[in-house]
Design a protein around this motif. Sequence first.
Motif, PDB file in Angstrom:
ATOM      1  N   LEU A 182      31.305  83.833  65.505  1.00 11.04           N
ATOM      2  CA  LEU A 182      32.447  83.383  66.212  1.00 11.04           C
ATOM      3  C   LEU A 182      32.944  81.955  65.849  1.00 11.04           C
ATOM      4  CD1 LEU A 182      34.385  84.190  68.427  1.00 11.04           C
ATOM      5  CD2 LEU A 182      32.780  83.528  70.032  1.00 11.04           C
ATOM      6  N   TRP A 183      31.890  81.132  65.702  1.00 13.71           N
ATOM      7  CA  TRP A 183      32.572  79.545  65.608  1.00 13.71           C
ATOM      8  C   TRP A 183      32.956  79.407  64.196  1.00 13.71           C
ATOM      9  CZ3 TRP A 183      30.726  76.283  61.881  1.00 13.71           C
ATOM     10  CH2 TRP A 183      31.107  75.011  62.094  1.00 13.71           C
ATOM     11  N   ALA A 184      32.554  80.253  63.295  1.00  4.36           N
ATOM     12  CA  ALA A 184      33.023  80.165  61.780  1.00  4.36           C
ATOM     13  C   ALA A 184      34.562  80.927  61.843  1.00  4.36           C
ATOM     14  CB  ALA A 184      32.027  81.030  60.872  1.00  4.36           C
ATOM     15  N   GLN A 185      34.648  81.900  62.444  1.00  5.10           N
ATOM     16  CA  GLN A 185      35.986  82.456  62.516  1.00  5.10           C
ATOM     17  C   GLN A 185      37.166  81.729  63.017  1.00  5.10           C
ATOM     18  OE1 GLN A 185      36.146  85.918  65.074  1.00  5.10           O
ATOM     19  NE2 GLN A 185      38.040  86.546  64.583  1.00  5.10           N
ATOM     20  N   GLN A 186      36.633  80.988  64.088  1.00  7.13           N
ATOM     21  CA  GLN A 186      37.602  80.220  64.778  1.00  7.13           C
ATOM     22  C   GLN A 186      37.847  78.861  64.114  1.00  7.13           C
ATOM     23  OE1 GLN A 186      36.334  79.689  68.966  1.00  7.13           O
ATOM     24  NE2 GLN A 186      36.829  81.585  69.496  1.00  7.13           N
ATOM     25  N   THR A 187      36.762  78.402  63.618  1.00  3.84           N
ATOM     26  CA  THR A 187      37.038  77.098  62.528  1.00  3.84           C
ATOM     27  C   THR A 187      38.009  77.547  61.396  1.00  3.84           C
ATOM     28  OG1 THR A 187      34.924  76.289  63.064  1.00  3.84           O
ATOM     29  CG2 THR A 187      36.021  75.490  61.153  1.00  3.84           C
ATOM     30  N   LEU A 188      37.683  78.797  60.836  1.00  4.06           N
ATOM     31  CA  LEU A 188      38.638  79.176  59.606  1.00  4.06           C
ATOM     32  C   LEU A 188      40.043  79.338  60.224  1.00  4.06           C
ATOM     33  CD1 LEU A 188      36.180  81.547  57.583  1.00  4.06           C
ATOM     34  CD2 LEU A 188      37.092  79.098  56.875  1.00  4.06           C
ATOM     35  N   LEU A 189      40.067  80.005  61.198  1.00  2.41           N
ATOM     36  CA  LEU A 189      41.487  79.909  61.775  1.00  2.41           C
ATOM     37  C   LEU A 189      42.350  78.855  62.069  1.00  2.41           C
ATOM     38  CD1 LEU A 189      41.187  83.084  64.313  1.00  2.41           C
ATOM     39  CD2 LEU A 189      42.574  83.062  62.435  1.00  2.41           C
ATOM     40  N   ARG A 190      41.576  77.700  62.443  1.00  2.00           N
ATOM     41  CA  ARG A 190      42.080  76.482  62.583  1.00  2.00           C
ATOM     42  C   ARG A 190      42.639  75.740  61.223  1.00  2.00           C
ATOM     43  NH1 ARG A 190      38.458  76.002  67.204  1.00  2.00           N
ATOM     44  NH2 ARG A 190      36.804  75.404  65.781  1.00  2.00           N
ATOM     45  N   GLU A 191      41.734  76.039  60.260  1.00  2.00           N
ATOM     46  CA  GLU A 191      41.906  75.531  58.967  1.00  2.00           C
ATOM     47  C   GLU A 191      43.038  76.152  58.329  1.00  2.00           C
ATOM     48  OE1 GLU A 191      38.363  75.453  57.178  1.00  2.00           O
ATOM     49  OE2 GLU A 191      37.303  73.806  58.195  1.00  2.00           O
ATOM     50  N   GLU A 192      42.996  77.601  58.559  1.00  3.47           N
ATOM     51  CA  GLU A 192      44.079  78.138  57.804  1.00  3.47           C
ATOM     52  C   GLU A 192      45.483  77.568  58.684  1.00  3.47           C
ATOM     53  OE1 GLU A 192      43.031  82.156  59.133  1.00  3.47           O
ATOM     54  OE2 GLU A 192      41.626  82.460  57.701  1.00  3.47           O
ATOM     55  N   ALA A 193      45.522  77.485  59.749  1.00  4.12           N
ATOM     56  CA  ALA A 193      46.794  76.919  60.498  1.00  4.12           C
ATOM     57  C   ALA A 193      47.209  75.328  59.939  1.00  4.12           C
ATOM     58  CB  ALA A 193      46.559  77.066  61.835  1.00  4.12           C
ATOM     59  N   LEU A 194      46.107  74.716  59.796  1.00  2.32           N
ATOM     60  CA  LEU A 194      46.218  73.238  59.458  1.00  2.32           C
ATOM     61  C   LEU A 194      46.793  73.297  57.906  1.00  2.32           C
ATOM     62  CD1 LEU A 194      45.982  70.397  60.037  1.00  2.32           C
ATOM     63  CD2 LEU A 194      43.725  70.426  59.253  1.00  2.32           C
ATOM     64  N   PHE A 195      45.994  73.916  57.140  1.00  2.00           N
ATOM     65  CA  PHE A 195      46.368  73.990  55.601  1.00  2.00           C
ATOM     66  C   PHE A 195      47.652  74.731  55.529  1.00  2.00           C
ATOM     67  CE2 PHE A 195      41.603  73.619  54.237  1.00  2.00           C
ATOM     68  CZ  PHE A 195      41.511  72.289  54.587  1.00  2.00           C
ATOM     69  N   GLY A 196      48.044  75.682  56.238  1.00  2.00           N
ATOM     70  CA  GLY A 196      49.421  76.380  56.075  1.00  2.00           C
ATOM     71  C   GLY A 196      50.231  75.498  56.336  1.00  2.00           C
ATOM     72  N   THR A 197      50.078  74.482  57.611  1.00  3.22           N
ATOM     73  CA  THR A 197      51.199  73.583  57.974  1.00  3.22           C
ATOM     74  C   THR A 197      51.417  72.483  56.987  1.00  3.22           C
ATOM     75  OG1 THR A 197      50.255  73.884  60.153  1.00  3.22           O
ATOM     76  CG2 THR A 197      51.790  72.263  59.767  1.00  3.22           C
ATOM     77  N   ILE A 198      50.422  72.104  56.379  1.00  3.24           N
ATOM     78  CA  ILE A 198      50.661  71.154  55.142  1.00  3.24           C
ATOM     79  C   ILE A 198      51.291  71.854  53.903  1.00  3.24           C
ATOM     80  CG2 ILE A 198      49.394  69.865  53.623  1.00  3.24           C
ATOM     81  CD1 ILE A 198      46.946  69.392  55.907  1.00  3.24           C
ATOM     82  N   VAL A 199      51.105  72.882  53.685  1.00  2.00           N
ATOM     83  CA  VAL A 199      51.692  73.501  52.645  1.00  2.00           C
ATOM     84  C   VAL A 199      53.289  73.766  52.961  1.00  2.00           C
ATOM     85  CG1 VAL A 199      51.927  75.824  51.398  1.00  2.00           C
ATOM     86  CG2 VAL A 199      49.840  74.898  51.687  1.00  2.00           C
ATOM     87  N   TRP A 200      53.517  74.099  54.118  1.00  2.00           N
ATOM     88  CA  TRP A 200      54.923  74.394  54.495  1.00  2.00           C
ATOM     89  C   TRP A 200      55.592  72.729  54.665  1.00  2.00           C
ATOM     90  CZ3 TRP A 200      55.461  76.039  60.177  1.00  2.00           C
ATOM     91  CH2 TRP A 200      56.904  76.290  60.548  1.00  2.00           C
ATOM     92  N   ILE A 201      54.941  72.082  55.007  1.00  2.00           N
ATOM     93  CA  ILE A 201      55.627  70.513  54.863  1.00  2.00           C
ATOM     94  C   ILE A 201      55.839  70.058  53.511  1.00  2.00           C
ATOM     95  CG2 ILE A 201      55.115  68.106  55.639  1.00  2.00           C
ATOM     96  CD1 ILE A 201      53.691  69.143  58.134  1.00  2.00           C
ATOM     97  N   LEU A 202      54.835  70.275  52.676  1.00  2.00           N
ATOM     98  CA  LEU A 202      54.949  69.831  51.503  1.00  2.00           C
ATOM     99  C   LEU A 202      56.035  70.581  50.697  1.00  2.00           C
ATOM    100  CD1 LEU A 202      51.449  69.243  50.334  1.00  2.00           C
ATOM    101  CD2 LEU A 202      52.956  67.494  50.816  1.00  2.00           C
ATOM    102  N   VAL A 203      55.901  71.732  50.858  1.00  2.00           N
ATOM    103  CA  VAL A 203      57.149  72.533  49.781  1.00  2.00           C
ATOM    104  C   VAL A 203      58.521  72.387  50.410  1.00  2.00           C
ATOM    105  CG1 VAL A 203      58.015  74.814  49.451  1.00  2.00           C
ATOM    106  CG2 VAL A 203      55.675  74.347  49.270  1.00  2.00           C
TER     107      VAL A 203
END
Length: 158
Positions: free
Chosen positions: A14-35
Amino acid sequence: METQSSQLNAFPQLWAQQTLLREEALFGTIVWILVASTRVPLPLLQGWVMFVAVTAWFLSIVFLCVFLFGYANRIAVNWNQTDFLFHGATFVFYFGAFLLQAGTTSLHHFPRKFNSTTHEKILADHEYNISIAASIFAFATAVCYGCSTALALRRWRL
């Protein structure tokens, strides 16, 4: 006693799942901003990258909220299967977006107009650097979605 043991074994997942979901959202936001911060030389390719980044970001936030606020307990759905299907499909789309972003980045030295006498590149040096960063973060996001897919498959099938 077995219930406590299974609950303790479920906590790291559960911890790994929630951590990955947060990282997906964070990295996705960075991709969105950079593009979004560059001049878009190839709208078809980078338009798809933006669509995938924004859609995956929004759905990941919704998915994270479903688990954080306990809605998963109230909605009668096979969440393990839903988790696997969501992350598997998103991994495929995000990996494709990474390839398109990397392909756009690799074309930086080509001229903007082939029949022109000027030598303006498709991407200026600053935009090229931003595009490299977007490619790296798109790959990192795809890896996060891939890890989430593997964890979801493990939960669903085991």
